[in-house]
Design an enzyme around this catalytic site. Sequence first.
Site, PDB file in Angstrom:
ATOM      1  N   ARG A  37       0.810  -1.258  -0.083  1.00  0.00           N
ATOM      2  CA  ARG A  37       0.093  -0.168  -0.004  1.00  0.00           C
ATOM      3  C   ARG A  37       0.956   1.220   0.062  1.00  0.00           C
ATOM      4  NH1 ARG A  37      -4.248  -1.800   4.112  1.00  0.00           N
ATOM      5  NH2 ARG A  37      -5.468  -3.402   2.860  1.00  0.00           N
ATOM      6  N   ARG A  41      -3.429   6.130   0.959  1.00  0.00           N
ATOM      7  CA  ARG A  41      -3.939   7.570   1.399  1.00  0.00           C
ATOM      8  C   ARG A  41      -3.121   8.206   2.541  1.00  0.00           C
ATOM      9  NH1 ARG A  41      -9.436   4.523   3.644  1.00  0.00           N
ATOM     10  NH2 ARG A  41      -7.891   3.008   3.955  1.00  0.00           N
ATOM     11  N   ARG A  50      -7.204  11.339  -6.050  1.00  0.00           N
ATOM     12  CA  ARG A  50      -8.582  10.681  -5.672  1.00  0.00           C
ATOM     13  C   ARG A  50      -9.731  11.178  -5.391  1.00  0.00           C
ATOM     14  NH1 ARG A  50     -10.749   7.481  -5.432  1.00  0.00           N
ATOM     15  NH2 ARG A  50     -11.173   6.624  -3.514  1.00  0.00           N
ATOM     16  N   ASP A  86      -6.545  -3.028  -7.357  1.00  0.00           N
ATOM     17  CA  ASP A  86      -7.317  -3.881  -5.949  1.00  0.00           C
ATOM     18  C   ASP A  86      -7.542  -5.138  -6.320  1.00  0.00           C
ATOM     19  OD1 ASP A  86      -9.859  -4.354  -4.254  1.00  0.00           O
ATOM     20  OD2 ASP A  86      -8.842  -2.725  -3.564  1.00  0.00           O
ATOM     21  N   TYR A 164     -14.256 -12.725   0.172  1.00  0.00           N
ATOM     22  CA  TYR A 164     -15.003 -11.462  -0.175  1.00  0.00           C
ATOM     23  C   TYR A 164     -16.540 -11.515  -1.009  1.00  0.00           C
ATOM     24  CZ  TYR A 164     -11.373  -8.188   1.097  1.00  0.00           C
ATOM     25  OH  TYR A 164     -10.657  -7.238   2.151  1.00  0.00           O
TER      26      TYR A 164
END
Length: 367
Positions: A37, A41, A50, A86, A164
Amino acid sequence: TCSLLRSPKGFPKLKNDTFLRAARGEQTEHTPVWCMRQAGRYLPEFRETRASQDFFATCRSPKLCCELTLQPLRRFPLDAAIIFSDILVVPQALGMEVVMVPGKGPTFTEPLKEVEDLLKLRQKVDVTAELGYVFQAITLTRHSLEGKVPLIGFSGAPWTLMSYMIEGGGSTTMAKAKSWLYRHPEASHRLLRLLADVIIDYLVGQVAAGAQALQLFESHAGHLGPELFQDFALPYIRDIAQSVKSKLKEEALPLVPMIIFAKDAHYALCDLAHAGYEVVGLDWTIRPQEARAQTGKDVTLQGNLDPCALYAPKEKIGELVKKMLEGFGTQRYIANLGHGLYPDMNPEHVGAFVEAVHAHSRHINKH
């Protein structure tokens, strides 16, 4: 730098191959380092890029993926880039709808509930048609990197994606997904096989597009015990390595190093070391010496600083890095965190981590 559509040929010459050499088990002057990552963010420029865009719309924009992949490299002397994407693009390619819900994370509008729901999935996926935007992002980014560092492609592993698709999002217990393994073992294997086949084509396509290494994320391995892992995760992890390599050979594509990262799967480290991957990624819950003992001398290890260590003062980060390097040794080793960076982390502390790896590993190598 991210001007559009380029051909996956005539890539710039690679200037820093330390990461690739370490992955292949060759000598390196310093220990290479990258962060899971790392395009994320915690960077204000990431949040700015973004801001106006839906998450998955960003994933489908080669130009934005390229920009986000390059951002951390403008700040830190990282030894590898990983394409911004992703793992849930694979369930999307199978026809499932996933949306990013603020404060909740990725959410499937219609998760798989019954075995019959498997029939709603695409049984044959043309990865170029469904995931071509990832391939374009890789090609564009590989050109835009100008040979600075290698580019890593990735995918989620079958069990993690299956969990998921059934849970419909994150879960602390994975009880719905695990209940399938116990109640519907045959249907579970059908789904896992379908996922593995798509993942194999997807990873081969990433190499054709310009990826120079591949990482498979089995992020939810920790929810399985040794037996379920042995039955429902490991066979597919092995098969993906084997099939990707044979397809790369068939298509005369480069045989790139492959990394398996199965979070919280200590119980399977020995098996993972023999699963056909050049590199085994580790989370922070295992001692370096123990991981070396279990995996042997023929694989490179990657990891495993506790991501939360980056909340410590910079001097402390340096001490922790030094200890980690002493535990793993500086060779056949790629420094990383034991999980991804968190959104509230201070970029300067990420920089301190990267610099400490380089400085301490150089020092240890000299002496």
